[in-house]
Design a protein around this motif. Sequence first.
Motif: not given
Length: 481
Positions: A48-55, A282-297
């Motif tokens: 999660x730390x690696x994925x969530x960044x400037x993107x 991987x499943x846990x982190x992708x679910x958390x990241x995708x939810x966060x990305x959905x909210x931001x986008x």
Amino acid sequence: MSKTGQQQQQYHNQVTINVPPQLPSKCFDDDGRLKRTGSVWTASAHIITAVIGSGVLSLAWATAQLGWIAGPTVMFLFSFVTYYTSTLLAACYRSGDPDSGKRNYTYMDAVRSNLGGFQVKLCGAIQYLNLFGVAIGYTIASSISMMAIDRSNCFHSKGHESPCRVSSNPYMIAFGVVEIIFSQIPDFDQISWLSIVAAVMSFTYSTIGLGLGIAKVAENGKIKGSLTGISIGTVTETQKIWRSFQALGAIAFAYSYSLILIEIQDTIKSPPSEYKTMKKATLLSVVVTTAFYMFCGCFGYAAFGDSSPGNLLTGFGFYNPYWLLDIANAAIVIHLIGAYQVYCQPLFAFVEKTAREWFPHSEFITKEIAIPVPGLKSLKLNLFRLVWRTIFVIITTIISMLMPFFNDVVGILGAFGFWPLTVYFPVEMYIKQKRIPKWSPRWLSLQILSGACLMISIAAAAGSFAGVVSDLKVYRPFKTT
């Protein structure tokens, strides 16, 4: 490798094969390294730390190009592909037996063990080109954030109607000078507190961006946007197509973490097998990241509609609270200063290792000069490292100054790295590792997935390059904007 070195390696292999299995040790793992202690939770945190960044900053813009139907759907599809191919890659952490086979410590080690030959060189070239592009992207992103702080304070003091023109060039040069200094610090990427600072900074600006988007929607009293994205008229039909393709690259960039997945897996304890733990992480982190990305986008798009800015925190959809914007953009700059070094260290190490192999007797390349630092250990300065790393930073800075287009560069990086590093190599390694027969249903399914992702990457690259060409028609380098 020299002949002597090969003989030593062969002897070492023979000994390893002939020695009976060692008794379990409380301090060491089966490869002789210190006992790994990672778990599902630590691995998930690393991902999660690696994925969530400037993107994350360009996701509102990407959603605006695709609309309320395609935008979230594409994000979900990218998350699914990323999760699936990550599980394929995780299965390649060990060669042979999934529980006791030889460990691969890096992405390149996995490619070398499973594919070998030309594929290793191809993977290396793509990886290092991608790192070079990331250095350019981070330079652009940090300068835009520094400009945003300057303009935010200007708007606060002179009013929102003031032009507040600022040049990005001084900020890019300042960023470059800082990176030249930090690049001379040996093993900068190994500093223990660096990842903690990066995690805090990335969550700071991502959360502020999300919070401001939610507040803007509440202030508007309605949800902006349309089912099909930015409307014809705001952009031409051709621009609509290219921007939609470019949005794919922006979303792909936000999910790029395959290069470090093997390294994260190498921190996990066993039993259970590292693969099973990594699959859950991987499943846990992708679910958390995708939810966060959905909210931001989605909240960013809901707040601004067709006028969603390319960078959520620097496009000045928000003016107040100006101090909160300043904190968010300062967090971006701090994060990217460290991230630049972390991403560039493998490229630096590769060039310096190659130079030492080619010119082993050159003092310019091999000699370390000890420079005393009062109160600290003496700093070891290598002239080749000083010259080469300085030239590298200067080149990335100049390229950034010539085309400071955040969205275009993010799209290119996402397109260039997504198919080969996230899909192609994991699929090919998995096929080789599991000995999947050619033309079998499983083989065909994996090849169809790889082919489809290749087409997406090509489309994203085409859209992003079209964006660069379009921007260059009106952009004048080294001018105030």
